[in-house]
Motif scaffolding. Structure first.
Motif, mmCIF file in Angstrom:
data_model
loop_
_atom_site.group_PDB
_atom_site.id
_atom_site.type_symbol
_atom_site.label_atom_id
_atom_site.label_comp_id
_atom_site.label_asym_id
_atom_site.label_seq_id
_atom_site.Cartn_x
_atom_site.Cartn_y
_atom_site.Cartn_z
ATOM 1 N N LYS A 162 0.857 -1.193 0.000
ATOM 2 C CA LYS A 162 0.000 0.000 0.000
ATOM 3 C C LYS A 162 0.891 1.240 0.000
ATOM 4 O O LYS A 162 1.766 1.401 0.841
ATOM 5 C CB LYS A 162 -0.903 0.015 1.239
ATOM 6 N N ARG B 180 1.596 10.841 -4.317
ATOM 7 C CA ARG B 180 1.781 10.789 -5.768
ATOM 8 C C ARG B 180 3.175 11.261 -6.139
ATOM 9 O O ARG B 180 3.793 12.023 -5.393
ATOM 10 C CB ARG B 180 0.778 11.704 -6.465
ATOM 11 N N THR C 122 -2.598 0.776 8.740
ATOM 12 C CA THR C 122 -2.923 0.678 7.304
ATOM 13 C C THR C 122 -3.340 -0.760 6.985
ATOM 14 O O THR C 122 -4.345 -0.994 6.299
ATOM 15 C CB THR C 122 -1.709 1.082 6.450
ATOM 16 N N ILE D 232 -6.853 -2.190 5.590
ATOM 17 C CA ILE D 232 -6.940 -3.002 4.360
ATOM 18 C C ILE D 232 -7.702 -4.299 4.646
ATOM 19 O O ILE D 232 -8.633 -4.657 3.919
ATOM 20 C CB ILE D 232 -5.525 -3.306 3.804
ATOM 21 N N LEU E 101 -9.788 0.286 3.355
ATOM 22 C CA LEU E 101 -8.878 0.810 2.321
ATOM 23 C C LEU E 101 -8.881 -0.205 1.188
ATOM 24 O O LEU E 101 -8.205 -1.229 1.258
ATOM 25 C CB LEU E 101 -7.460 0.927 2.884
ATOM 26 N N GLY E 102 -9.669 0.084 0.168
ATOM 27 C CA GLY E 102 -9.857 -0.925 -0.877
ATOM 28 C C GLY E 102 -8.779 -0.892 -1.955
ATOM 29 O O GLY E 102 -8.565 -1.879 -2.663
ATOM 30 N N ASP E 103 -8.079 0.240 -2.057
ATOM 31 C CA ASP E 103 -7.136 0.424 -3.158
ATOM 32 C C ASP E 103 -5.716 0.029 -2.712
ATOM 33 O O ASP E 103 -4.994 0.834 -2.130
ATOM 34 C CB ASP E 103 -7.209 1.906 -3.572
ATOM 35 N N TYR E 104 -5.359 -1.234 -2.958
ATOM 36 C CA TYR E 104 -4.018 -1.713 -2.571
ATOM 37 C C TYR E 104 -3.580 -2.782 -3.562
ATOM 38 O O TYR E 104 -4.399 -3.301 -4.337
ATOM 39 C CB TYR E 104 -4.045 -2.266 -1.135
ATOM 40 N N GLU E 105 -2.264 -3.091 -3.518
ATOM 41 C CA GLU E 105 -1.761 -4.164 -4.392
ATOM 42 C C GLU E 105 -1.669 -5.452 -3.592
ATOM 43 O O GLU E 105 -1.570 -5.423 -2.375
ATOM 44 C CB GLU E 105 -0.373 -3.779 -4.911
ATOM 45 N N ARG F 217 -11.263 -11.935 -2.633
ATOM 46 C CA ARG F 217 -10.314 -10.858 -2.326
ATOM 47 C C ARG F 217 -11.081 -9.713 -1.679
ATOM 48 O O ARG F 217 -12.107 -9.271 -2.185
ATOM 49 C CB ARG F 217 -9.642 -10.369 -3.616
ATOM 50 N N SER G 62 -11.916 -6.044 -0.801
ATOM 51 C CA SER G 62 -11.667 -4.666 -1.241
ATOM 52 C C SER G 62 -12.707 -3.717 -0.641
ATOM 53 O O SER G 62 -12.725 -2.534 -0.946
ATOM 54 C CB SER G 62 -11.687 -4.583 -2.771
#
Lengths: 279, 254
Positions: free
Chosen positions: A20, A24, A57, A61, A66-70, A79, A81
């Motif tokens: 995560k 930017r 964090t 997750i 926190l849905g936006d992770y690798e 999975r 999300s």
């Protein structure tokens, strides 16, 4: 490889190569870096690390906040999300609803599910009894101590009978004695329900007292430094803190953590110096 | 037993004793000539005027008229103000665009705009109610936004973890959490509403207690005028006691 697959197959929760990042461009900060471990059915696992290692964090997750992770956090083949009904979350901050009585707080998730009133009151009563607050059902949170409020939150999470209980430093605001006694209560409940539990904490004694395994994290970026099996007898109570084996585990994990904690401390000191220099 | 009662009731008893002492001090100041009795009559004269005002000036009917206007204007402020506050909370753009204007509306001396409202609504209770409503709106809107925005993030996270719908999140977490601040807004709003209603009744010489005070002042009946003002205070106290009861009923744990 085959062993990994077997572990995944029997795991209630799989954290697989989770990354995560926040920010930017050149401002990117990696909070969680290729973290992998599993939690077996009925197992109590703690994740420990210094402040800033990405524990919270990871909590967000796994809880689906926190849905936006690798990578992947998986329950079975699914999975995660978004918040998942199989995961019940207990937060670090006090999170009872001050306008509801204890029993109405605990019955709240069932109310959302549309469970009939008599049934939800029965189930809430059962879990309130389990956390030792039977005589406080009609009390409001403002009439309870910090430890009692956290027990209400735990009962409110358990009432939905989640497959996985996920807790983020639930006793962080409590004194050491209360923390040890609540640890006893948690151990007792976990054993009674065979509840798969993942605890996020920075408290070494708490982690050793409660866990079957401890995942030690590095300071930023948060990686798995080591996974320690805690081979202390069960059923376990807070009496275990006086044993040699307990001391041995605490010392062993502290050896791993000391370097990370020192890095964290140096980092926050240099950040404070920079802020002071810039007025 | 008596000691426990006294300890429990001590704040109320102390309040009443302070009021009585203040009245006695005023009585002494006026009778001693320190305060001009043609500006402030002796409190005992005001007390004696109560009977006259009740019997001859139909005070109960006037209290009823003012109270009805208050209920309609105050109630409408809540019914309109809370949803507007909730909408502004949802839209950051609208909130940033409107908040200063609404703050300015709260501070504006709306009573002075009565000629405009007279033209729009005529010399009728409608004018009084609309002016009270307009003046009472801003505090409720602002406090509703503030209350919703100050909901503790962990409670919102509890809602998210339970997969609550936006409507469930609003009614079961945000709104109850914001209620104490919304009630502060209602208290402020109703103060504005009552001031405006009595003020406009006085200015346009129509309706309840404001008109009575106007008439008594025109007759230069100072004890009667002050007795009328005491009735305005009583109406205000009644509304605030009722509001406190509603607040305690809606938020039993706080």
């Amino acid at each position: 490889m085959a062993s990994n697959m077997n572990q995944s197959a029997e795991a209630a929760l799989v954290i697989d190569d989770v990354v995560k990042r926040f920010g930017r461009g050149q401002e990117i900060v990696t909070a969680v870096d290729h973290v992998s471990f599993t939690v077996k059915q009925g197992e109590f696992v703690s994740v420990i690390g210094p402040s800033g290692c990405g524990k919270s964090t990871l909590f967000n997750i796994i809880g689906g906040l926190l849905g936006d992770y690798e990578g992947a956090v998986k329950i079975g083949d699914e999975r995660i999300s978004a918040p998942h009904p199989a995961v019940g979350m207990v937060f670090q901050e006090e999170s009872t609803f001050p306008w509801r009585t204890v029993i109405d707080n605990v019955a709240f998730p069932l109310e959302l599910q549309g469970v009939a009133k008599s049934e939800r009151m029965d189930r809430a009563h059962h879990f309130i009894d389990m956390v030792g607050l039977a005589s406080f059902e009609k009390a409001f949170p403002s009439q309870l101590s910090g430890g009692m409020k956290q027990r209400v939150s735990i009962a409110r999470t358990l009432v939905s009978q989640p497959k996985i209980l996920l807790m983020d430093e639930p006793f962080a605001a409590l004194d050491e004695q209360t923390r040890l006694l609540l640890g006893d209560k948690i151990t007792q409940i976990q054993q009674q329900l065979n509840q798969t539990t993942l605890l996020i904490t920075h408290n070494l004694t708490e982690a050793v007292q409660l866990s079957d395994r401890i995942v030690v994290m590095t300071y930023r970026p948060g990686r798995v430094k080591r996974i320690v099996n805690i081979d202390l007898p069960r059923p376990r109570t807070s009496d275990v803190v006086g044993s040699d084996a307990f001391g041995h585990y605490v010392a062993e994990i502290w050896n791993d953590l000391r370097e990370e904690a020192s890095r964290g401390m140096a980092d926050s000191e240099s950040a404070a110096s920079r802020r002071a220099a810039h007025g | 037993m008596a000691e426990t009662f006294l300890r429990r009731r001590a704040p109320e008893l102390f309040g009443v004793a302070t009021l009585v002492a203040s009245v006695l001090v005023f009585e002494a100041l006026v009778r001693g000539g320190v305060v001009n009795r043609y500006i402030i009559p002796p409190p005992s004269d005001i007390l004696l005027a109560f009977e006259r005002v009740i019997v001859e000036e139909h005070i109960l009917t006037r209290c009823r008229d003012t109270a009805i206007e208050m209920i309609i204007a105050g109630g409408a402020s809540v019914l309109v103000g809370v949803p507007i506050g909730a909408l502004l909370y949802r839209s950051s753009l609208w909130r940033r665009a409107m908040e200063d204007w609404i703050g300015a509306l709260a501070a504006a001396p709306i009573v002075l705009a009565f000629p405009l409202f007279l033209v729009l609504f005529g010399r009728s209770p409608k004018t009084i109610i609309v002016m009270g409503f307009v003046h009472g709106l801003a505090p409720i809107i602002l406090k509703t936004v503030e209350g919703l925005a100050s909901t503790r993030p962990v409670l919102i996270n509890v809602g998210r973890s339970l997969k609550m719908t936006p409507s469930q999140m609003f009614w079961k977490i945000l709104f109850p959490s914001a209620l104490p601040v919304i009630f502060t807004g209602i208290r402020l709003s109703w103060t504005f509403v009552l001031i405006t209603i009595v003020g406009v009744e006085y200015l346009i010489n129509l309706g309840g207690l404001g008109q009575l005070i106007n008439e008594l002042a025109e007759r230069y009946d100072l004890p009667g005028t002050y007795a009328g003002i005491c009735f305005v205070v009583m109406v205000s106290v009644l509304f605030f006691v009722a509001l406190e009861r509603v607040e305690a009923w809606l938020q039993p744990g706080r």
